[in-house]
Structures are given as structure tokens and as C-alpha cells.
Write an enzyme that holds these catalytic residues in place. Sequence first.
Site, mmCIF file in Angstrom:
data_model
loop_
_atom_site.group_PDB
_atom_site.id
_atom_site.type_symbol
_atom_site.label_atom_id
_atom_site.label_comp_id
_atom_site.label_asym_id
_atom_site.label_seq_id
_atom_site.Cartn_x
_atom_site.Cartn_y
_atom_site.Cartn_z
ATOM 1 N N HIS A 1 -20.213 0.846 12.935
ATOM 2 C CA HIS A 1 -21.120 -0.224 12.500
ATOM 3 C C HIS A 1 -22.422 -0.257 13.313
ATOM 4 O O HIS A 1 -23.410 -0.822 12.885
ATOM 5 C CB HIS A 1 -20.411 -1.588 12.452
ATOM 6 C CG HIS A 1 -20.246 -2.251 13.781
ATOM 7 N ND1 HIS A 1 -19.217 -1.957 14.628
ATOM 8 C CD2 HIS A 1 -20.982 -3.212 14.408
ATOM 9 C CE1 HIS A 1 -19.323 -2.699 15.717
ATOM 10 N NE2 HIS A 1 -20.387 -3.471 15.617
ATOM 11 N N HIS B 1 -19.550 4.094 19.396
ATOM 12 C CA HIS B 1 -20.859 3.439 19.439
ATOM 13 C C HIS B 1 -21.802 4.040 20.495
ATOM 14 O O HIS B 1 -22.957 4.341 20.214
ATOM 15 C CB HIS B 1 -20.718 1.941 19.721
ATOM 16 C CG HIS B 1 -19.745 1.237 18.824
ATOM 17 N ND1 HIS B 1 -19.598 1.547 17.501
ATOM 18 C CD2 HIS B 1 -18.864 0.230 19.056
ATOM 19 C CE1 HIS B 1 -18.681 0.769 16.953
ATOM 20 N NE2 HIS B 1 -18.218 -0.040 17.877
ATOM 21 N N LYS C 1 -13.351 2.721 11.834
ATOM 22 C CA LYS C 1 -12.832 3.260 13.075
ATOM 23 C C LYS C 1 -11.611 2.432 13.506
ATOM 24 O O LYS C 1 -11.495 1.313 13.021
ATOM 25 C CB LYS C 1 -13.907 3.241 14.156
ATOM 26 C CG LYS C 1 -14.176 1.852 14.767
ATOM 27 C CD LYS C 1 -15.016 1.952 16.000
ATOM 28 C CE LYS C 1 -14.316 1.504 17.232
ATOM 29 N NZ LYS C 1 -14.213 0.087 17.503
ATOM 30 N N LYS D 1 -26.903 -1.147 12.389
ATOM 31 C CA LYS D 1 -27.773 -2.158 13.014
ATOM 32 C C LYS D 1 -29.226 -1.743 12.823
ATOM 33 O O LYS D 1 -29.591 -0.587 13.088
ATOM 34 C CB LYS D 1 -27.454 -2.281 14.503
ATOM 35 C CG LYS D 1 -26.113 -2.962 14.779
ATOM 36 C CD LYS D 1 -25.874 -3.077 16.277
ATOM 37 C CE LYS D 1 -24.451 -3.493 16.596
ATOM 38 N NZ LYS D 1 -24.192 -4.917 16.557
ATOM 39 N N LYS E 1 -24.051 -10.904 26.517
ATOM 40 C CA LYS E 1 -24.008 -9.909 25.439
ATOM 41 C C LYS E 1 -25.382 -9.261 25.384
ATOM 42 O O LYS E 1 -26.388 -9.943 25.157
ATOM 43 C CB LYS E 1 -23.682 -10.578 24.108
ATOM 44 C CG LYS E 1 -23.576 -9.564 22.976
ATOM 45 C CD LYS E 1 -22.868 -10.157 21.767
ATOM 46 C CE LYS E 1 -22.810 -9.172 20.602
ATOM 47 N NZ LYS E 1 -21.840 -8.108 20.740
ATOM 48 N N PHE F 1 0.816 -1.234 0.000
ATOM 49 C CA PHE F 1 0.000 0.000 0.000
ATOM 50 C C PHE F 1 0.843 1.275 0.000
ATOM 51 O O PHE F 1 0.379 2.334 -0.366
ATOM 52 C CB PHE F 1 -0.941 0.055 1.209
ATOM 53 C CG PHE F 1 -1.834 -1.153 1.345
ATOM 54 C CD1 PHE F 1 -2.047 -2.019 0.276
ATOM 55 C CD2 PHE F 1 -2.475 -1.417 2.551
ATOM 56 C CE1 PHE F 1 -2.871 -3.126 0.408
ATOM 57 C CE2 PHE F 1 -3.304 -2.524 2.694
ATOM 58 C CZ PHE F 1 -3.493 -3.382 1.621
HETATM 59 C C1 BG6 Z 1 -16.122 -2.990 17.871
HETATM 60 C C2 BG6 Z 1 -15.136 -2.999 18.982
HETATM 61 O O1 BG6 Z 1 -16.207 -1.724 17.277
HETATM 62 O O2 BG6 Z 1 -17.406 -3.349 18.365
HETATM 63 C C3 BG6 Z 1 -15.100 -4.360 19.642
HETATM 64 O O3 BG6 Z 1 -13.842 -2.678 18.475
HETATM 65 C C4 BG6 Z 1 -16.477 -4.788 20.070
HETATM 66 O O4 BG6 Z 1 -14.231 -4.353 20.769
HETATM 67 C C5 BG6 Z 1 -17.464 -4.659 18.919
HETATM 68 O O5 BG6 Z 1 -16.398 -6.142 20.497
HETATM 69 C C6 BG6 Z 1 -18.880 -4.890 19.403
HETATM 70 O O6 BG6 Z 1 -19.744 -4.923 18.299
HETATM 71 P P1 BG6 Z 1 -21.096 -5.754 18.317
HETATM 72 O O7 BG6 Z 1 -21.727 -5.461 17.006
HETATM 73 O O8 BG6 Z 1 -20.707 -7.188 18.490
HETATM 74 O O9 BG6 Z 1 -21.878 -5.234 19.480
#
Ligand code: BG6
Length: 491
Positions: free
Chosen positions: A177, A239, A147, A181, A344, A93
Site C-alpha cells: 500500500h 514498504h 501482503k 501513497k 508517526k 472459501f
Molecule cells: C502495514 C503493517 O503494512 O503497514 C502495519 O502491517 C503498519 O504493521 C502499517 O502499521 C503502516 O502503514 P501506514 O500507511 O499507516 O504507514
Amino acid sequence: MANKSNTRCDLMLFGALGDLAQRKLFPALYQLERANLLADGSRILAIARTDVDTDAVRSQLREKLTHYVKPEEMDAELADRFLQRVDYLRLDFSEPEGFGALNDWHQQGSGELIVYMATPPSMYGVIARNLRAASCCTENTRVVVEKPIGHDLESSRVINDELGEVFKESQLFRIDHYLGKETVQNLIALRFANNLFASQWDQNHISHVEITVAESVGIEGRWGYFDKAGQIRDMIQNHLLQLLCLIAMDPPSDLSADSIRDEKVKVLKALRRVTPDMMESHVVRGQYTAGTSNGKPVPGYLEEEGANKGSDTETFVALKAEIENWRWSGVPFYIRTGKRLPEKLSQIIIHFKPAPHYIFDPDQKHLANNKLIIRLQPDEGMSLKILTKDQGLDKGMRLRQGPLELTFSETFENDRIPDAYERLLWEVMKGNQYLFVRRDEVEHAWSWVDQVIQNWRDSGAPPKRYAAGTWGPVASIAMITRDGRSWYEDA
Ligand code: BG6
């Protein structure tokens, strides 16, 4: 959902053999193929440093797809069709000479160019400059970056400046991301399509808000990256602040990217800065020690593979955020996020104020406030806790709190919930920036978070320990209890 009229795209994917590309991006692109959303003639150029050829990359991708796509969604013929779109280019790169080949590849097609940098951010600037030197890009090229955009305000400015030298803001798609969602986007629908909530959404009616983003996993082999970031940079700066903005922002005048992003920026600007004297009451920083996860013993953060035993990086943060504006004055936003928590779970709880005059059994007064629970993952849905009369002759006017429940998988059972990256890639292809983060959002978020990090540094206080498999340090419970409240637990 045939949509073959979509614009044809040429996607250059830098870092194509890395974990993100293999685990998320290719499976998401496969899903777009499956949904018939990739136009005929759309092509993907996988770019990485490894010396392999296209056939080897295709067979590696086929294997990874089988691993990351649900068996019932995997179709061998479709996968073949998808993989026919993929070519591989080995490239260093940082060497401008090699970029001519990118131009040749793009010239052979006729799609709109999308450049996706799934690389460390330190590479963004050099890739951008080399693309420009090789005349690969036009004013219509879209550029997607991941990010973290830096590790503080200053470094994020350097990265944004480097990108800005080559691309206009309207060409840049910065990924968070969480914005992809489905349930996060639903916050916009919930708030602005339902006047029931819209008219109740302020300090007159809401007492406080909770945002929890909990993970049961630990560091998962990412110690090197994570230890430099910590939970505040890895999760809060992006996030959780994005979730807070979507909950707190004023109604945008339309759904255009800038209308939404303007409103989010106003929230970030209104966040009360956390001064050193507020740290004790407003911020808790934790690090997990050995404990259990899903019934199995797990090591502490400092015993993870590759760990530096003296690290005081936090794996848990709880914060009381305050928004200094007309709508939210006096309404704390309690936010917490951590690794190695019991499960989670991402959820937002809106606690409404009780009715102005209470006429029922004094013993039940504590029940008398409605709560809206928005479950982002897993088990996506919403639940509104309302009060009704307990049934039965002997119950008099005893109250009972029960849910009005909307579980997406049950109510809309045939609708598949797409992964965030499917949505985000699709929006890039359509050129819609509303789910992407604008430069000023990134910078205001850093500016707020930097202050907290600076206070930690100045105090020199180590993070508080918590055993893996628990809800973080007890100080996090104490933080909210001091205000006469508690973290919500579904009874
Ligand atoms: C990422 C973080 O942006 O998001 C991770 O770098 C984290 O540490 C992840 O585990 C969590 O994403 P999700 O979609 O699984 O809640």
C-alpha cells in the site's frame, strides 16, 4: 471529475467482513463513487463465511463508512447509491461447490472481473483453484492480493506458484500500500521530471540517504500475526525496500509497469548481502518495553494483550543498506522503522555532499551540505535545505541554512490527498500494474531479508530494549554515529 466512461467492473471481495475490507477497502470504494469513478453497472460482491444477509451487510457497511470516512466527505444519499452496488455471499472459501454461485453472480452482470483476496495468504491458492474449477475467470480477470506474500523466500515461492498455476503474472496485482501513497508516487515525479535533481542523483553528489518510517502505535490487538512476522517482515521486506528502490533506481525508459519494475529489481539485486560479520555494524534489532505514548503510559511489547512473555520478536529495526552499483557505490542508505516510537512519521532525507572547496567560516563547515527532506506522512511535502548569507551588517559572510518549502496541503490547498487504497483500486480497475509488485521483486526482497533473519537466528542474540516513546535502542544512534553522521531531526 466525471468519468462515467470507465470500464464496468464486477469486484469479488473475499474477506469482505474483515478489518482491512471494512477499514480501508470499502471506504476507498466509497471515495471512488464520490469521485464519480465507478462506472454505471459496476458491482461488488462481498464474500465471507459469516451467516448474514445482504441487508445486514449493507447496514454494517453504512455504519463503518460513517466511522472511517471524514464527516465532511460523508453523504448519506451517495452512500446509499454506493451500497446498492453491494451484494453479500456467504461462502466457505475451501469448498469448491459454493463457487458456482460466484459464477452465477458474474454472469448476471457485464463488468470486467476483479477478484480481491483480502484474506490470509494461506487462502490464495485454494481460492484461485476453486475459481478456476467453477470457470469463474478468464484471461482478463484481475486478481489483487495483499501482503505478506509468505514469511520467507521459500514460502513466498509456494504462494506465487499457486497463484501462477491459475493466473498469468499480467493478471496479478500484489499490493504494497505504500506504493499507493500520493507522496510515494511523487518520488517518481520528483526524480524524473526535475533535471535539477536527476543530474545530482548519484555518489558524486550524495553522501548518504536516510529513510525513517516511524509509528507511535504498538501492536493494536494484532499480536498473534505480528509476533510471527516482526518488524523486518512486516515493514522492511516490503514498504521500506520499495521506498529504497524508488529512491535508488535508474530512470525507467517510460512509465510502464515493467519498465519501472525492471529498474526496481536491479536495485534489489545490487543490495549488498548482510553477512554475519556485518551484523554488529549494519543492523540493530529492538523491542519496546513499557513507556509513554502521547503522554500516556503504555505497556511493553511483552505485556501487550495475548503476548507470549518469552518472545524475542523485534518491533524496531535499523539497517545500513549498501547498493553495489556504479550510481550508489559508497553511499549508505540508513533505514529505520519501529512501533511505539515518539510519533508517526515517514520521511526520506537525501544528504548532498558539500561543495568541493569551502571558503566560508571554518566554524560553519558542518552546515555546508544541502539536504532534501521528503515528508511522506504526515504533513506531506518537501523541503530543500539550502545555505544563504545571514542577514545584517554585523554578520559578514556568516552562513545560514534555511528551507525551500513545499507543503502540499498549503500549496495545493484544494486538492484532496487520496488514501493509498483509493489509488490502488482505481489502478486495478484501469488494469495498470505499475503500482503493484512483481513476483521477482517480492522474491529478491525476501532473499535479502532472509539473510539478515538467518544471521539473527544463528547469533541467538536477543533484541535490544527501548522504552516506548523513544527513537529505538541507543545502538541505532551508535550505528550511524560510527560513520560520523546522525539521524536527521528537524530543528
Ligand atoms: C502495514 C503493517 O503494512 O503497514 C502495519 O502491517 C503498519 O504493521 C502499517 O502499521 C503502516 O502503514 P501506514 O500507511 O499507516 O504507514
